[in-house]
Scaffold this active site. Structure first.
Site, short mmCIF file in Angstrom:
data_model
loop_
_atom_site.label_atom_id
_atom_site.label_comp_id
_atom_site.label_asym_id
_atom_site.label_seq_id
_atom_site.Cartn_x
_atom_site.Cartn_y
_atom_site.Cartn_z
N HIS A 160 4.58 -3.08 -10.32
CA HIS A 160 3.47 -3.27 -11.25
C HIS A 160 2.88 -1.95 -11.74
O HIS A 160 2.76 -1.72 -12.94
CB HIS A 160 2.37 -4.11 -10.58
CG HIS A 160 1.18 -4.35 -11.46
ND1 HIS A 160 0.12 -3.46 -11.53
CD2 HIS A 160 0.89 -5.35 -12.33
CE1 HIS A 160 -0.77 -3.91 -12.40
NE2 HIS A 160 -0.33 -5.06 -12.90
N HIS B 204 3.20 -15.35 -8.35
CA HIS B 204 2.79 -14.07 -8.93
C HIS B 204 3.24 -12.91 -8.05
O HIS B 204 2.73 -12.72 -6.96
CB HIS B 204 1.27 -14.07 -9.08
CG HIS B 204 0.70 -12.86 -9.72
ND1 HIS B 204 -0.21 -12.04 -9.07
CD2 HIS B 204 0.89 -12.33 -10.95
CE1 HIS B 204 -0.56 -11.06 -9.89
NE2 HIS B 204 0.09 -11.21 -11.03
#
Length: 263
Positions: free
Chosen positions: A51, A9
């Site tokens: 992100h 991740h």
């Protein structure tokens, strides 16, 4: 009980600054089967692995990714936030700044393409964004450049936006798609609009809190890729549910746990 794919991740982000080349190199060194990244479009049309829409958390600036050129982003430090006391640590190894600058998706895919074993890439497009469907268009163009816009591609595209995934499906029907699910109560609606062969990506917290969610997804004929799985208890739930991929900040740890379970 089958062994799920272990996907890093934002790289091996528990120990490294997320979305940096260093974090992804560490994940590959750890043995991760796949890499996950979020992508946003810069003002001059480059897909970068970031992100948040702004850079306050990871680069200590109020800048907005979509309003900045790649050259501007390349001047920023995307690593110091992870260990702000690093410069005071006399025993810390020398840092290679090339591994801690903004990472373009192209660079990440080039590394994957050149790696000495198959590595899969799960690419999440972030929405809402000022560029709308241009993000998916640029992404498909980049996948086409690598020959990864067809069946057998190591790349898959994820999003919480089913419309975004439909755009990818229209332009590159061979690319696997993952419908991310943030809230369990949204599944009945999503189940009616997503493709029959789409994968589904619920969060581990939702699977834990809503015991019927996982079985409902699988009974509808969809394999699950679950985020973000970091503990033995979370992994065991995924194994019970037959999850096909676990997305984790700690790839080395989860691989060790799977080995301990004989998988």
């Amino acid at each position: 009980m089958n062994r799920p794919q272990v996907v890093a991740h934002r790289g091996a982000s528990h120990d490294n600054p997320e979305h940096t080349l260093g974090a992804y190199v560490a994940a590959l060194d750890d043995g991760a089967d796949g890499l996950e990244c979020d992508v946003r479009l810069t003002a001059d049309g480059h897909l970068v692995c970031v992100h948040d829409r702004d850079l306050r958390r990871t680069a200590a600036t109020k800048g907005i990714v979509s309003t900045m050129d790649l050259a501007e982003l390349d001047q920023l430090d995307f690593a110091s936030w992870k260990n702000p006391w690093r410069d005071l640590d006399d025993e810390a190894p020398d840092r290679d700044d090339r591994l801690h600058r903004v990472l373009t998706l192209r660079t990440l895919l080039e590394m994957v393409a050149d790696y000495d074993r198959r590595v899969e890439v799960a690419i999440e497009t972030k929405h809402p964004t000022r560029y709308g469907g241009l993000v998916e268009r640029r992404l498909v163009e980049l996948l086409h450049h690598f020959g990864w816009d067809r069946p057998g591609s190591p790349a898959r595209v994820m999003s919480f936006s089913w419309k975004a995934l439909q755009r990818v499906e229209k332009r590159a029907p061979g690319v696997p798609l993952v419908q991310l699910v943030e809230h369990a109560h949204l599944w009945p609606m999503l189940s009616r609009v997503i493709g029959p062969d789409w994968l589904v990506g619920p969060g581990i917290d939702e699977l834990t809190e809503h015991k019927k969610l996982g079985p409902r997804i699988t009974s509808a004929g969809h394999d699950m890729h679950v985020w973000t799985v970091n503990t033995p208890t979370e992994l065991d739930l995924c194994l019970q549910l037959g999850v096909k991929a676990v997305i984790t900040d700690r790839p080395a740890y989860l691989l060790e746990l799977l080995d301990d379970r004989g998988l």
